[in-house]
Design a protein around this motif. Structure first.
Motif, PDB file in Angstrom:
ATOM      1  N   SER A 181     -16.124  -7.719 -23.958  1.00 20.43           N
ATOM      2  CA  SER A 181     -16.236  -8.702 -23.382  1.00 20.43           C
ATOM      3  C   SER A 181     -15.515  -9.505 -23.518  1.00 20.43           C
ATOM      4  CB  SER A 181     -17.469  -9.229 -23.277  1.00 20.43           C
ATOM      5  OG  SER A 181     -18.567  -7.440 -22.710  1.00 20.43           O
ATOM      6  N   ARG A 182     -14.908 -10.340 -25.011  1.00 15.52           N
ATOM      7  CA  ARG A 182     -14.194 -11.258 -25.287  1.00 15.52           C
ATOM      8  C   ARG A 182     -12.687 -10.576 -25.045  1.00 15.52           C
ATOM      9  NH1 ARG A 182     -15.032 -15.449 -25.361  1.00 15.52           N
ATOM     10  NH2 ARG A 182     -13.406 -16.270 -27.930  1.00 15.52           N
ATOM     11  N   LYS A 183     -12.190  -9.443 -25.583  1.00 14.10           N
ATOM     12  CA  LYS A 183     -11.155  -8.650 -24.944  1.00 14.10           C
ATOM     13  C   LYS A 183     -10.244  -8.992 -23.636  1.00 14.10           C
ATOM     14  CE  LYS A 183      -9.594  -8.283 -29.409  1.00 14.10           C
ATOM     15  NZ  LYS A 183      -8.576  -8.848 -29.583  1.00 14.10           N
ATOM     16  N   LEU A 184     -11.577  -9.318 -22.998  1.00 16.23           N
ATOM     17  CA  LEU A 184     -11.710  -8.884 -21.110  1.00 16.23           C
ATOM     18  C   LEU A 184     -11.345  -9.984 -21.137  1.00 16.23           C
ATOM     19  CD1 LEU A 184     -13.265  -6.291 -20.158  1.00 16.23           C
ATOM     20  CD2 LEU A 184     -11.165  -6.426 -20.122  1.00 16.23           C
ATOM     21  N   GLY A 185     -11.967 -11.141 -21.690  1.00 15.48           N
ATOM     22  CA  GLY A 185     -11.492 -12.935 -21.060  1.00 15.48           C
ATOM     23  C   GLY A 185     -13.027 -13.705 -20.564  1.00 15.48           C
ATOM     24  N   LYS A 186     -13.734 -13.067 -20.716  1.00 15.10           N
ATOM     25  CA  LYS A 186     -14.683 -13.409 -20.871  1.00 15.10           C
ATOM     26  C   LYS A 186     -15.003 -14.970 -21.972  1.00 15.10           C
ATOM     27  CE  LYS A 186     -15.476 -10.701 -17.481  1.00 15.10           C
ATOM     28  NZ  LYS A 186     -15.806 -11.638 -16.269  1.00 15.10           N
ATOM     29  N   SER A 187     -15.726 -15.516 -21.303  1.00 14.22           N
ATOM     30  CA  SER A 187     -16.259 -16.847 -22.052  1.00 14.22           C
ATOM     31  C   SER A 187     -17.703 -16.471 -23.425  1.00 14.22           C
ATOM     32  CB  SER A 187     -16.329 -17.710 -21.242  1.00 14.22           C
ATOM     33  OG  SER A 187     -17.733 -17.692 -20.729  1.00 14.22           O
ATOM     34  N   ARG A 188     -17.710 -17.123 -24.323  1.00 10.10           N
ATOM     35  CA  ARG A 188     -18.505 -16.997 -25.066  1.00 10.10           C
ATOM     36  C   ARG A 188     -20.018 -17.773 -24.708  1.00 10.10           C
ATOM     37  NH1 ARG A 188     -15.285 -20.465 -28.497  1.00 10.10           N
ATOM     38  NH2 ARG A 188     -14.697 -18.992 -30.578  1.00 10.10           N
ATOM     39  N   LEU A 189     -20.284 -18.365 -23.522  1.00 11.71           N
ATOM     40  CA  LEU A 189     -21.322 -18.824 -22.786  1.00 11.71           C
ATOM     41  C   LEU A 189     -21.709 -17.412 -22.192  1.00 11.71           C
ATOM     42  CD1 LEU A 189     -23.466 -20.341 -22.419  1.00 11.71           C
ATOM     43  CD2 LEU A 189     -22.305 -21.601 -20.477  1.00 11.71           C
ATOM     44  N   TRP A 190     -20.392 -16.966 -21.485  1.00 11.78           N
ATOM     45  CA  TRP A 190     -20.912 -15.669 -20.259  1.00 11.78           C
ATOM     46  C   TRP A 190     -21.748 -14.262 -21.559  1.00 11.78           C
ATOM     47  CZ3 TRP A 190     -19.795 -10.550 -19.604  1.00 11.78           C
ATOM     48  CH2 TRP A 190     -19.961  -9.908 -18.455  1.00 11.78           C
ATOM     49  N   VAL A 191     -21.319 -14.630 -22.372  1.00 18.40           N
ATOM     50  CA  VAL A 191     -21.261 -13.310 -23.551  1.00 18.40           C
ATOM     51  C   VAL A 191     -22.808 -13.684 -23.613  1.00 18.40           C
ATOM     52  CG1 VAL A 191     -20.946 -12.430 -25.389  1.00 18.40           C
ATOM     53  CG2 VAL A 191     -19.413 -12.894 -23.915  1.00 18.40           C
ATOM     54  N   ALA A 192     -22.879 -15.055 -24.387  1.00 12.90           N
ATOM     55  CA  ALA A 192     -23.974 -15.273 -25.152  1.00 12.90           C
ATOM     56  C   ALA A 192     -25.694 -14.864 -23.720  1.00 12.90           C
ATOM     57  CB  ALA A 192     -24.051 -16.580 -25.000  1.00 12.90           C
ATOM     58  N   SER A 193     -24.934 -15.449 -22.347  1.00 14.64           N
ATOM     59  CA  SER A 193     -25.949 -14.834 -21.512  1.00 14.64           C
ATOM     60  C   SER A 193     -26.659 -13.466 -20.751  1.00 14.64           C
ATOM     61  CB  SER A 193     -25.729 -16.169 -20.275  1.00 14.64           C
ATOM     62  OG  SER A 193     -24.382 -16.104 -20.244  1.00 14.64           O
ATOM     63  N   ARG A 194     -25.071 -13.090 -21.064  1.00 16.37           N
ATOM     64  CA  ARG A 194     -25.006 -11.574 -20.675  1.00 16.37           C
ATOM     65  C   ARG A 194     -25.466 -10.773 -21.323  1.00 16.37           C
ATOM     66  NH1 ARG A 194     -23.435 -12.097 -15.044  1.00 16.37           N
ATOM     67  NH2 ARG A 194     -23.806 -13.821 -13.820  1.00 16.37           N
ATOM     68  N   HIS A 195     -25.081 -10.809 -22.738  1.00 20.48           N
ATOM     69  CA  HIS A 195     -24.986  -9.413 -23.640  1.00 20.48           C
ATOM     70  C   HIS A 195     -26.050 -10.040 -24.745  1.00 20.48           C
ATOM     71  CE1 HIS A 195     -22.199  -6.998 -21.772  1.00 20.48           C
ATOM     72  NE2 HIS A 195     -20.299  -7.660 -21.975  1.00 20.48           N
ATOM     73  N   ILE A 196     -25.964 -11.211 -24.820  1.00 26.96           N
ATOM     74  CA  ILE A 196     -26.817 -11.166 -25.864  1.00 26.96           C
ATOM     75  C   ILE A 196     -28.464 -11.904 -25.818  1.00 26.96           C
ATOM     76  CG2 ILE A 196     -27.347 -12.516 -28.730  1.00 26.96           C
ATOM     77  CD1 ILE A 196     -24.270 -13.089 -28.850  1.00 26.96           C
ATOM     78  N   PHE A 197     -28.709 -12.314 -25.325  1.00 30.54           N
ATOM     79  CA  PHE A 197     -30.043 -13.457 -25.196  1.00 30.54           C
ATOM     80  C   PHE A 197     -30.526 -11.552 -24.606  1.00 30.54           C
ATOM     81  CE2 PHE A 197     -32.973 -14.786 -21.636  1.00 30.54           C
ATOM     82  CZ  PHE A 197     -33.417 -15.568 -22.719  1.00 30.54           C
ATOM     83  N   PRO A 198     -30.457 -10.753 -23.631  1.00 30.54           N
ATOM     84  CA  PRO A 198     -31.606 -10.001 -23.055  1.00 30.54           C
ATOM     85  C   PRO A 198     -32.027  -9.282 -23.841  1.00 30.54           C
ATOM     86  CG  PRO A 198     -29.084  -9.885 -21.252  1.00 30.54           C
ATOM     87  CD  PRO A 198     -29.388 -11.159 -22.964  1.00 30.54           C
ATOM     88  N   HIS A 199     -31.321  -8.846 -25.454  1.00 32.30           N
ATOM     89  CA  HIS A 199     -31.424  -8.218 -26.454  1.00 32.30           C
ATOM     90  C   HIS A 199     -32.618  -9.310 -27.054  1.00 32.30           C
ATOM     91  CE1 HIS A 199     -28.938  -4.464 -26.573  1.00 32.30           C
ATOM     92  NE2 HIS A 199     -28.702  -5.828 -25.429  1.00 32.30           N
ATOM     93  N   LEU A 200     -32.193 -10.521 -27.424  1.00 26.70           N
ATOM     94  CA  LEU A 200     -33.201 -11.825 -27.401  1.00 26.70           C
ATOM     95  C   LEU A 200     -34.758 -11.660 -27.364  1.00 26.70           C
ATOM     96  CD1 LEU A 200     -31.126 -14.175 -28.936  1.00 26.70           C
ATOM     97  CD2 LEU A 200     -31.555 -12.256 -29.761  1.00 26.70           C
TER      98      LEU A 200
END
Length: 287
Positions: A181-200
């Motif tokens: 996702s980071r390589k595709l240009g997604k922002s840190r906020l987008w990655v945190a809210s879409r990929h990381i937060f659901p796992h938490l």
């Protein structure tokens, strides 16, 4: 040739296998029902039963008054139920706010090395000071009462959970789908809210339930020393504090029953948190 019933082979009894996850689900449901009943009971009790009745003062436990009466003739069972309702309300709000702080700081640690260093410094700073000392100071600054207690608990109980969330975030940050996702240009906020937060979410839910016992006990402790809730509220800390002066006269029920009920509620929250940890852990589902 006819056959008798004894010649027919009997079927072996079918054994229903109940794994640990199913047992935990049933147990959590029963304990949650008890906690919900204790919380709702505080709102269903009529405040008129707390009026003074000097003719009934200092009565020992009986069928008419299960927990006895105090020096003003007030029914201790009704006071205890209302006190538990207040304690559960304060504990839930404070624990939820504390979990929110831990989640925000844990996600902030994924924003970069500078943010991670700041979050780690804050966690170490708050862990270096005892909870109760910080809670008393914060509650005093905010004027005490329910507002001061909630703010004090919320700002002192998040570091341990934040450290767990931060470790989980650092592990997820190096996952392949996050890197893609980071390589595709997604922002840190987008990655945190879409990929990381659901796992938490499972960790936050378990942390919320495990913070409950600490929040309730600390609320009762601060209220006991006179820096918490108002004396006009029938909180458990107020009841225990008032009963200390009458224990020497033999009125043991003033502190015994409220203390036991508080212990049962705290232990129930602790057990629900432990069982919920089993439910969200797939490695223990078949044990």
């Amino acid at each position: 040739m006819s056959r008798s019933w004894s010649d027919i082979p009997s079927r072996a009894p079918v054994k229903i296998r109940v794994n640990r996850r199913k047992r935990s689900f049933v147990y959590s449901g029963l304990v949650s029902l008890f906690i919900l009943s204790a919380w709702l009971g505080g709102y269903l009790v009529d405040s008129a039963v707390l009026d003074t009745h000097l003719a009934n003062r200092n009565l020992s436990p009986s069928f008419a008054h299960l927990f006895g009466t105090d020096w003003l003739g007030r029914d201790m069972f009704s006071r205890t139920v209302m006190g538990l309702g207040i304690s559960i309300q304060v504990g839930f709000i404070a624990s939820a706010c504390s979990c929110l702080i831990a989640a925000i700081l844990g996600l902030t640690a994924a924003m970069g090395r500078t943010a991670d260093a700041i979050v780690s410094w804050l966690i170490d700073l708050f862990l270096s000071v005892p909870h109760l000392v910080s809670l008393i100071l914060i509650a005093f600054v905010f004027g005490g009462g329910m507002k001061g207690i909630i703010i004090g608990i919320a700002f002192t109980h998040w570091p341990s959970l934040a450290r767990i969330i931060r470790a989980e975030v650092l592990q997820l940050r190096s996952a392949e789908y996050v890197l893609i996702s980071r390589k595709l240009g997604k922002s840190r906020l987008w990655v945190a809210s879409r990929h990381i937060f659901p796992h938490l979410l499972p960790q936050l839910l378990v942390g919320l339930l495990l913070l409950f016992p600490h929040a309730i006990l600390h609320e009762a402790a601060v209220t006991f020393i006179g820096l918490g809730l108002s004396p006009h509220q029938p909180a458990i800390g107020i009841i225990l504090s008032e009963s200390m002066r009458y224990l020497s006269t033999g009125m043991w029920w003033l502190a015994f029953f409220p203390g036991i009920c508080l212990l049962l509620v705290v232990r129930s929250f602790d057990r629900v948190g432990e069982q919920l940890r089993v439910l969200v852990d797939p490695r223990q589902s078949q044990e």
